[in-house]
Design a protein around this motif. Sequence first.
Motif, PDB file in Angstrom:
ATOM      1  N   THR A   2      35.979  32.174  60.011  1.00  0.00           N
ATOM      2  CA  THR A   2      36.924  31.493  59.140  1.00  0.00           C
ATOM      3  C   THR A   2      37.959  32.441  58.562  1.00  0.00           C
ATOM      4  O   THR A   2      38.939  32.002  57.987  1.00  0.00           O
ATOM      5  CB  THR A   2      36.182  30.813  57.985  1.00  0.00           C
ATOM      6  N   GLY A   3      37.733  33.750  58.687  1.00  0.00           N
ATOM      7  CA  GLY A   3      38.638  34.683  58.057  1.00  0.00           C
ATOM      8  C   GLY A   3      39.473  35.476  59.026  1.00  0.00           C
ATOM      9  O   GLY A   3      40.005  36.506  58.674  1.00  0.00           O
ATOM     10  N   THR A  76      21.431  35.807  53.987  1.00  0.00           N
ATOM     11  CA  THR A  76      22.780  36.195  54.407  1.00  0.00           C
ATOM     12  C   THR A  76      22.841  37.676  54.742  1.00  0.00           C
ATOM     13  O   THR A  76      23.446  38.078  55.749  1.00  0.00           O
ATOM     14  CB  THR A  76      23.798  35.859  53.306  1.00  0.00           C
ATOM     15  N   ALA A 188      32.460  38.229  57.881  1.00  0.00           N
ATOM     16  CA  ALA A 188      32.569  37.448  56.651  1.00  0.00           C
ATOM     17  C   ALA A 188      32.534  35.952  56.938  1.00  0.00           C
ATOM     18  O   ALA A 188      31.894  35.178  56.212  1.00  0.00           O
ATOM     19  CB  ALA A 188      33.863  37.813  55.918  1.00  0.00           C
ATOM     20  N   GLY A 189      33.213  35.521  58.007  1.00  0.00           N
ATOM     21  CA  GLY A 189      33.196  34.104  58.352  1.00  0.00           C
ATOM     22  C   GLY A 189      31.813  33.631  58.740  1.00  0.00           C
ATOM     23  O   GLY A 189      31.368  32.543  58.335  1.00  0.00           O
ATOM     24  N   LEU A 192      29.670  33.338  55.682  1.00  0.00           N
ATOM     25  CA  LEU A 192      30.005  32.146  54.908  1.00  0.00           C
ATOM     26  C   LEU A 192      29.285  30.923  55.467  1.00  0.00           C
ATOM     27  O   LEU A 192      28.697  30.135  54.709  1.00  0.00           O
ATOM     28  CB  LEU A 192      31.515  31.917  54.931  1.00  0.00           C
ATOM     29  N   LEU A 244      31.610  31.111  47.118  1.00  0.00           N
ATOM     30  CA  LEU A 244      31.438  31.718  48.440  1.00  0.00           C
ATOM     31  C   LEU A 244      32.736  31.671  49.245  1.00  0.00           C
ATOM     32  O   LEU A 244      33.101  32.641  49.922  1.00  0.00           O
ATOM     33  CB  LEU A 244      30.325  31.005  49.210  1.00  0.00           C
ATOM     34  N   GLU A 248      34.728  34.922  50.588  1.00  0.00           N
ATOM     35  CA  GLU A 248      34.995  35.111  52.017  1.00  0.00           C
ATOM     36  C   GLU A 248      36.475  35.283  52.285  1.00  0.00           C
ATOM     37  O   GLU A 248      36.879  36.092  53.126  1.00  0.00           O
ATOM     38  CB  GLU A 248      34.449  33.920  52.807  1.00  0.00           C
ATOM     39  N   THR A 251      37.313  38.865  51.281  1.00  0.00           N
ATOM     40  CA  THR A 251      36.660  39.878  52.105  1.00  0.00           C
ATOM     41  C   THR A 251      37.159  39.837  53.540  1.00  0.00           C
ATOM     42  O   THR A 251      37.476  40.853  54.147  1.00  0.00           O
ATOM     43  CB  THR A 251      35.135  39.695  52.080  1.00  0.00           C
ATOM     44  N   GLY A 252      37.204  38.615  54.107  1.00  0.00           N
ATOM     45  CA  GLY A 252      37.574  38.480  55.512  1.00  0.00           C
ATOM     46  C   GLY A 252      38.987  38.921  55.795  1.00  0.00           C
ATOM     47  O   GLY A 252      39.263  39.505  56.838  1.00  0.00           O
TER      48      GLY A 252
END
Length: 524
Positions: A2-3, A76, A188-189, A192, A244, A248, A251-252
Amino acid sequence: MTGLPNPAGPSPLGRWRGAGLLAPAALAIAAAVASPLVLIGVQAGEAGWEQARRLLGRPLVGDLLWNTVTLALAVTLATAVLGFGAACLVERTDLPGRRWWTTALALPLAVPEFVRGYSWVSLTSSVRGYWGAVLVMTCSLYPLVFLPVAATLRRADTAAEEVSRSLGRGPLATLCRVTLPLARPALAGGALLVSLYLLGEYGAFAMLRYTTFATAIFTEYKLGFDAASAAQLTLVLVALALLLVVLEAGTGRRGRTVRRATAGRGAAPARLGRWTPLALAALGSLTATALGVPVYALGYWLVRGSSTTLPQASVITAVLTTLGYSAAAALVATAAAVPVALYAWRRGTRLARAAEGAAYLTRALPGIAIALSVIHFVIRYAQPLYQQPPMLVAGYVVLYFPLALTAVRAALAQVPPGVEEVARSLGTRPAAVLARITLPLVLPGLGTAAAMVALTAGTELTATLLLRPTGTETLATRFWTYTSGLAYGAAAPYAALMVALSVPPVLLLTRRTLGADPRTETTR
């Protein structure tokens, strides 16, 4: 996943003047997907602030928060370490049998979480509790990190890693200073998705007898018939999910730009040498725990249980019903994800990011909360659809829309912006560019999105129990009926069929996500 950053910056599509329908369509779809959040807020408000204060001030809520957060952190972290480590071994070393290991490491996705819990609990009761939940959920969810990280490493230009090694840095230093930042968006994705899965999971935790917010919400809804209290508890999950998503996003997007490796540009794999047996033993242990235990448990109960007494017609009907509903949900969710992904990726405005984030939040909601939101809407505004197939499909779409959105968004990141600009410069209308250029380029990503939704919808349990038409039985509901009565042998055929039906989508997902191996192509 996602990132993933846009390697070429905003696309010319973001400046389209004629794409006037994109924003309204994307916002309408995002609003529909996020509508359960509104209903939950309304239900929570009906109880009033005084009841909310009493409910949230109970020691039980503190225990639920502790159980949920500590489990999410542990799983995680474990999935991030295992997924990243496995991806590096497969993509950056001379590990023997790399192609086989890639498939074996992804296949645990074919085993639903509640089937995995059933596999362990049916063999030993000592797995119940916190550490059992950590073990079972880590084995279930680490592929969500492994696949995107492996895909990123496979497609990335390895020049930075080669330079690092040429400057005298060892394999470990290169891994920490170059490879890890390179894979950070994918890592990161994936983390998440793992965290959001954990917030909304019910079936596995019910079998493992580990209490979280999701199991408590199910109790409030199903047993206590207290929708307002359950909605207030669900709002806590929404707050955790929002946190979250924000983490993300920060971070991502700090990861390095990922550039596709050109043919013959793959770096020479790091030589494991005397560490090869240790690497093989580590991956073998992971695969045996994540895949071997469920397969053994299912085989054991198929042979030793009472599964041969089940009527064949019941099994066939459950299979056909499961396939029909999961396919319908996959088509609808994938089609709906395209406008939202295009709008969020190409425009990049705050409104676009907010719409995308709202869609992701629904993944943290328990299936029962989504189901009751759909029931509430249908009864009030679309009563003819009550207990009809579209109601169940709608529940699946809302639940698993974030998975489709993740896959479509990742596919858009691979579209060369120059191709679209050339088409526009030749006078092609924006809609024609979308239909003739963009969508064909992301077609593999659409297949991945459909496979992900079909895989998860075909094994959905909680929402199915509430939204299915009267008399409808899927593999998941038949499985749950038998396991609730501790009839492990009778439940085994339905569990085995769910796993068997999930294998093809997982293999498709693996192939679409990873693509061709540059080293294999170079060898050819």
